[in-house]
Design a protein around this motif. Structure first.
Motif, PDB file in Angstrom:
ATOM      1  N   VAL A   1       0.831  -1.208   0.000  1.00 57.12           N
ATOM      2  CA  VAL A   1       0.000   0.000   0.000  1.00 57.12           C
ATOM      3  C   VAL A   1       0.862   1.253   0.000  1.00 57.12           C
ATOM      4  O   VAL A   1       1.898   1.311   0.680  1.00 57.12           O
ATOM      5  CB  VAL A   1      -0.927   0.005   1.240  1.00 57.12           C
ATOM      6  N   LEU A   2       0.412   2.246  -0.745  1.00 50.53           N
ATOM      7  CA  LEU A   2       0.957   3.603  -0.687  1.00 50.53           C
ATOM      8  C   LEU A   2      -0.100   4.489  -0.045  1.00 50.53           C
ATOM      9  O   LEU A   2      -1.227   4.572  -0.529  1.00 50.53           O
ATOM     10  CB  LEU A   2       1.293   4.113  -2.085  1.00 50.53           C
ATOM     11  N   LEU A   3       0.267   5.140   1.056  1.00 49.52           N
ATOM     12  CA  LEU A   3      -0.647   6.013   1.797  1.00 49.52           C
ATOM     13  C   LEU A   3      -0.099   7.428   1.786  1.00 49.52           C
ATOM     14  O   LEU A   3       0.989   7.688   2.307  1.00 49.52           O
ATOM     15  CB  LEU A   3      -0.812   5.514   3.234  1.00 49.52           C
ATOM     16  N   ILE A   4      -0.860   8.350   1.180  1.00 49.33           N
ATOM     17  CA  ILE A   4      -0.441   9.749   1.056  1.00 49.33           C
ATOM     18  C   ILE A   4      -1.467  10.629   1.754  1.00 49.33           C
ATOM     19  O   ILE A   4      -2.660  10.575   1.439  1.00 49.33           O
ATOM     20  CB  ILE A   4      -0.344  10.170  -0.429  1.00 49.33           C
ATOM     21  N   VAL A   5      -1.008  11.434   2.688  1.00 49.73           N
ATOM     22  CA  VAL A   5      -1.885  12.374   3.389  1.00 49.73           C
ATOM     23  C   VAL A   5      -1.283  13.763   3.246  1.00 49.73           C
ATOM     24  O   VAL A   5      -0.075  13.950   3.454  1.00 49.73           O
ATOM     25  CB  VAL A   5      -2.042  12.018   4.878  1.00 49.73           C
ATOM     26  N   GLY A   6      -2.110  14.731   2.874  1.00 49.86           N
ATOM     27  CA  GLY A   6      -1.602  16.090   2.693  1.00 49.86           C
ATOM     28  C   GLY A   6      -2.638  17.130   3.048  1.00 49.86           C
ATOM     29  O   GLY A   6      -3.807  16.816   3.299  1.00 49.86           O
ATOM     30  N   HIS A   7      -2.206  18.363   3.066  1.00 54.29           N
ATOM     31  CA  HIS A   7      -3.109  19.488   3.327  1.00 54.29           C
ATOM     32  C   HIS A   7      -3.817  19.906   2.041  1.00 54.29           C
ATOM     33  O   HIS A   7      -3.256  19.819   0.950  1.00 54.29           O
ATOM     34  CB  HIS A   7      -2.334  20.697   3.854  1.00 54.29           C
ATOM     35  N   CYS A   8      -5.041  20.391   2.199  1.00 59.03           N
ATOM     36  CA  CYS A   8      -5.775  20.976   1.069  1.00 59.03           C
ATOM     37  C   CYS A   8      -5.458  22.465   0.910  1.00 59.03           C
ATOM     38  O   CYS A   8      -5.738  23.053  -0.139  1.00 59.03           O
ATOM     39  CB  CYS A   8      -7.280  20.803   1.260  1.00 59.03           C
ATOM     40  N   GLY A   9      -4.917  23.067   1.942  1.00 57.81           N
ATOM     41  CA  GLY A   9      -4.599  24.493   1.918  1.00 57.81           C
ATOM     42  C   GLY A   9      -3.968  24.897   3.233  1.00 57.81           C
ATOM     43  O   GLY A   9      -3.741  24.065   4.118  1.00 57.81           O
ATOM     44  N   PHE A  10      -3.669  26.171   3.352  1.00 58.00           N
ATOM     45  CA  PHE A  10      -3.072  26.671   4.582  1.00 58.00           C
ATOM     46  C   PHE A  10      -4.093  26.665   5.716  1.00 58.00           C
ATOM     47  O   PHE A  10      -5.303  26.734   5.489  1.00 58.00           O
ATOM     48  CB  PHE A  10      -2.541  28.094   4.382  1.00 58.00           C
ATOM     49  N   ALA A  11      -3.598  26.586   6.927  1.00 54.65           N
ATOM     50  CA  ALA A  11      -4.466  26.652   8.100  1.00 54.65           C
ATOM     51  C   ALA A  11      -5.116  28.037   8.171  1.00 54.65           C
ATOM     52  O   ALA A  11      -4.525  29.038   7.721  1.00 54.65           O
ATOM     53  CB  ALA A  11      -3.655  26.390   9.368  1.00 54.65           C
ATOM     54  N   PRO A  12      -6.316  28.135   8.730  1.00 52.48           N
ATOM     55  CA  PRO A  12      -7.015  29.422   8.764  1.00 52.48           C
ATOM     56  C   PRO A  12      -6.288  30.501   9.553  1.00 52.48           C
ATOM     57  O   PRO A  12      -6.537  31.685   9.343  1.00 52.48           O
ATOM     58  CB  PRO A  12      -8.369  29.071   9.405  1.00 52.48           C
ATOM     59  N   TRP A  13      -5.377  30.094  10.443  1.00 47.65           N
ATOM     60  CA  TRP A  13      -4.664  31.104  11.240  1.00 47.65           C
ATOM     61  C   TRP A  13      -3.360  31.559  10.586  1.00 47.65           C
ATOM     62  O   TRP A  13      -2.636  32.367  11.140  1.00 47.65           O
ATOM     63  CB  TRP A  13      -4.355  30.545  12.630  1.00 47.65           C
ATOM     64  N   GLU A  14      -3.053  31.063   9.399  1.00 49.25           N
ATOM     65  CA  GLU A  14      -1.855  31.513   8.692  1.00 49.25           C
ATOM     66  C   GLU A  14      -2.007  32.976   8.294  1.00 49.25           C
ATOM     67  O   GLU A  14      -2.926  33.329   7.556  1.00 49.25           O
ATOM     68  CB  GLU A  14      -1.629  30.658   7.441  1.00 49.25           C
ATOM     69  N   GLU A  15      -1.085  33.819   8.761  1.00 46.95           N
ATOM     70  CA  GLU A  15      -1.170  35.245   8.453  1.00 46.95           C
ATOM     71  C   GLU A  15      -0.509  35.583   7.120  1.00 46.95           C
ATOM     72  O   GLU A  15      -0.897  36.544   6.472  1.00 46.95           O
ATOM     73  CB  GLU A  15      -0.521  36.054   9.580  1.00 46.95           C
TER      74      GLU A  15
ATOM     75  N   ARG B   1      -5.787  27.430  20.974  1.00 43.53           N
ATOM     76  CA  ARG B   1      -7.207  27.117  20.820  1.00 43.53           C
ATOM     77  C   ARG B   1      -7.408  26.082  19.709  1.00 43.53           C
ATOM     78  O   ARG B   1      -6.704  26.115  18.709  1.00 43.53           O
ATOM     79  CB  ARG B   1      -7.995  28.382  20.495  1.00 43.53           C
ATOM     80  N   PRO B   2      -8.383  25.171  19.888  1.00 41.38           N
ATOM     81  CA  PRO B   2      -8.626  24.165  18.864  1.00 41.38           C
ATOM     82  C   PRO B   2      -9.191  24.786  17.587  1.00 41.38           C
ATOM     83  O   PRO B   2      -9.932  25.772  17.643  1.00 41.38           O
ATOM     84  CB  PRO B   2      -9.637  23.223  19.528  1.00 41.38           C
ATOM     85  N   GLY B   3      -8.832  24.203  16.468  1.00 42.95           N
ATOM     86  CA  GLY B   3      -9.334  24.672  15.182  1.00 42.95           C
ATOM     87  C   GLY B   3      -9.485  23.502  14.237  1.00 42.95           C
ATOM     88  O   GLY B   3      -9.314  22.336  14.620  1.00 42.95           O
ATOM     89  N   HIS B   4      -9.828  23.801  13.003  1.00 41.16           N
ATOM     90  CA  HIS B   4     -10.026  22.764  12.001  1.00 41.16           C
ATOM     91  C   HIS B   4      -9.318  23.167  10.717  1.00 41.16           C
ATOM     92  O   HIS B   4      -9.190  24.345  10.407  1.00 41.16           O
ATOM     93  CB  HIS B   4     -11.518  22.558  11.714  1.00 41.16           C
ATOM     94  N   ARG B   5      -8.874  22.164   9.977  1.00 41.41           N
ATOM     95  CA  ARG B   5      -8.357  22.409   8.646  1.00 41.41           C
ATOM     96  C   ARG B   5      -8.725  21.226   7.752  1.00 41.41           C
ATOM     97  O   ARG B   5      -9.108  20.165   8.235  1.00 41.41           O
ATOM     98  CB  ARG B   5      -6.857  22.668   8.646  1.00 41.41           C
ATOM     99  N   ARG B   6      -8.611  21.447   6.460  1.00 42.09           N
ATOM    100  CA  ARG B   6      -9.013  20.451   5.474  1.00 42.09           C
ATOM    101  C   ARG B   6      -7.767  19.724   4.973  1.00 42.09           C
ATOM    102  O   ARG B   6      -6.781  20.362   4.561  1.00 42.09           O
ATOM    103  CB  ARG B   6      -9.728  21.151   4.323  1.00 42.09           C
ATOM    104  N   ASP B   7      -7.799  18.398   5.016  1.00 39.69           N
ATOM    105  CA  ASP B   7      -6.718  17.560   4.519  1.00 39.69           C
ATOM    106  C   ASP B   7      -7.266  16.610   3.459  1.00 39.69           C
ATOM    107  O   ASP B   7      -8.475  16.556   3.228  1.00 39.69           O
ATOM    108  CB  ASP B   7      -6.091  16.749   5.659  1.00 39.69           C
ATOM    109  N   ASN B   8      -6.374  15.863   2.827  1.00 30.85           N
ATOM    110  CA  ASN B   8      -6.830  14.837   1.904  1.00 30.85           C
ATOM    111  C   ASN B   8      -5.991  13.575   2.043  1.00 30.85           C
ATOM    112  O   ASN B   8      -4.855  13.609   2.526  1.00 30.85           O
ATOM    113  CB  ASN B   8      -6.871  15.331   0.460  1.00 30.85           C
ATOM    114  N   THR B   9      -6.578  12.469   1.635  1.00 31.11           N
ATOM    115  CA  THR B   9      -5.929  11.162   1.724  1.00 31.11           C
ATOM    116  C   THR B   9      -6.072  10.415   0.402  1.00 31.11           C
ATOM    117  O   THR B   9      -7.151  10.380  -0.187  1.00 31.11           O
ATOM    118  CB  THR B   9      -6.557  10.305   2.847  1.00 31.11           C
ATOM    119  N   VAL B  10      -4.968   9.843  -0.036  1.00 38.15           N
ATOM    120  CA  VAL B  10      -4.965   8.922  -1.170  1.00 38.15           C
ATOM    121  C   VAL B  10      -4.318   7.622  -0.691  1.00 38.15           C
ATOM    122  O   VAL B  10      -3.198   7.635  -0.171  1.00 38.15           O
ATOM    123  CB  VAL B  10      -4.192   9.490  -2.374  1.00 38.15           C
TER     124      VAL B  10
END
Length: 220
Positions: free
Chosen positions: A147-161, A204-213
């Motif tokens: 298996v090849l497992l790839i996990v990455g971000h969909c974009g920058f975190a919302p707190w990135e200035e 503080r807790p937050g959320h971000r969007r990731d992706n998995t292949v």
């Protein structure tokens, strides 16, 4: 590329990406949580252990977790500082004999051999990174049935200035397409986006969007 407890130095200030990441890791005793990535744990738990390759192993949390599950692991990172810290973690957990730490600039060199699991967790960089080339090499390193497992971000975190406009976060479909997998030789098990909880720099807790292949090479 998810830690922001310190101001990220400009890549241009360093002579190489090795120097950049050594400096990045040298800013603190630890820059990651020390816990294995959630998707890795979810997707690997219960899988019979074999040989695993951890790309961008950082301070070693994923590799150590895999070794504790019985895997023989090759952990690779561009930073010698990170690898030294990872080796200390493995020794403290009693699994140093199950992990081979290797320093690679994955765009220039790649670990030899074939593996039952190749894991690429958040393989992003503020500097130049031939990610598609590296992930194709990762696919080539997967053994039949593996298996090849790839996990990455969909974009920058919302707190990135100060987002970096030159950093591209591919969709899971783009990741899958870029692998250029031969027809009839692979099974696509996961290709999706998902939300993830992450603590921001203010605690503080937050959320971000990731992706998995997740793709499996079919047995011969």
């Amino acid at each position: 590329m998810t830690d922001h407890s310190h101001e990220t130095p400009a890549v241009e200030e360093f002579g190489s990406m090795e120097e950049y990441w050594d400096d990045r890791y040298g800013q603190d005793d630890r820059i990651w949580s020390g816990n294995p990535n959630v998707v890795l744990v979810r997707e690997v738990t219960g899988t019979p252990p074999g040989r695993a390759l951890d790309l961008g192993s950082g301070e070693g949390a994923d590799a150590v977790w895999l070794a504790r599950q019985g895997w023989r692991v090759t952990g690779t990172d561009i930073s010698g500082v990170a690898l030294g810290r990872a080796a200390e973690h493995a020794a403290a957990e009693g699994v140093a004999d199950r992990i081979d730490w290797q320093r690679h600039d994955l765009g220039e060199s790649f670990p030899e051999g074939s593996y039952d699991l190749v894991s690429a967790q958040y393989l992003h960089s503020y500097g130049e990174l031939p990610r598609e080339k590296i992930l194709r090499s990762a696919a080539s390193a997967v053994a039949p049935g593996g298996v090849l497992l790839i996990v990455g971000h969909c974009g920058f975190a919302p707190w990135e200035e100060n987002p970096h406009p030159d950093v591209h976060f591919p969709t899971p479909e783009e990741v899958l397409e870029s692998l250029e997998l031969p027809d009839g030789e692979w099974e696509v098990q996961i290709c999706e986006e998902h939300d993830r909880s992450q603590t921001g720099p203010d605690g503080r807790p937050g959320h971000r969007r990731d992706n998995t292949v997740k793709v499996r090479r079919l047995p011969k």
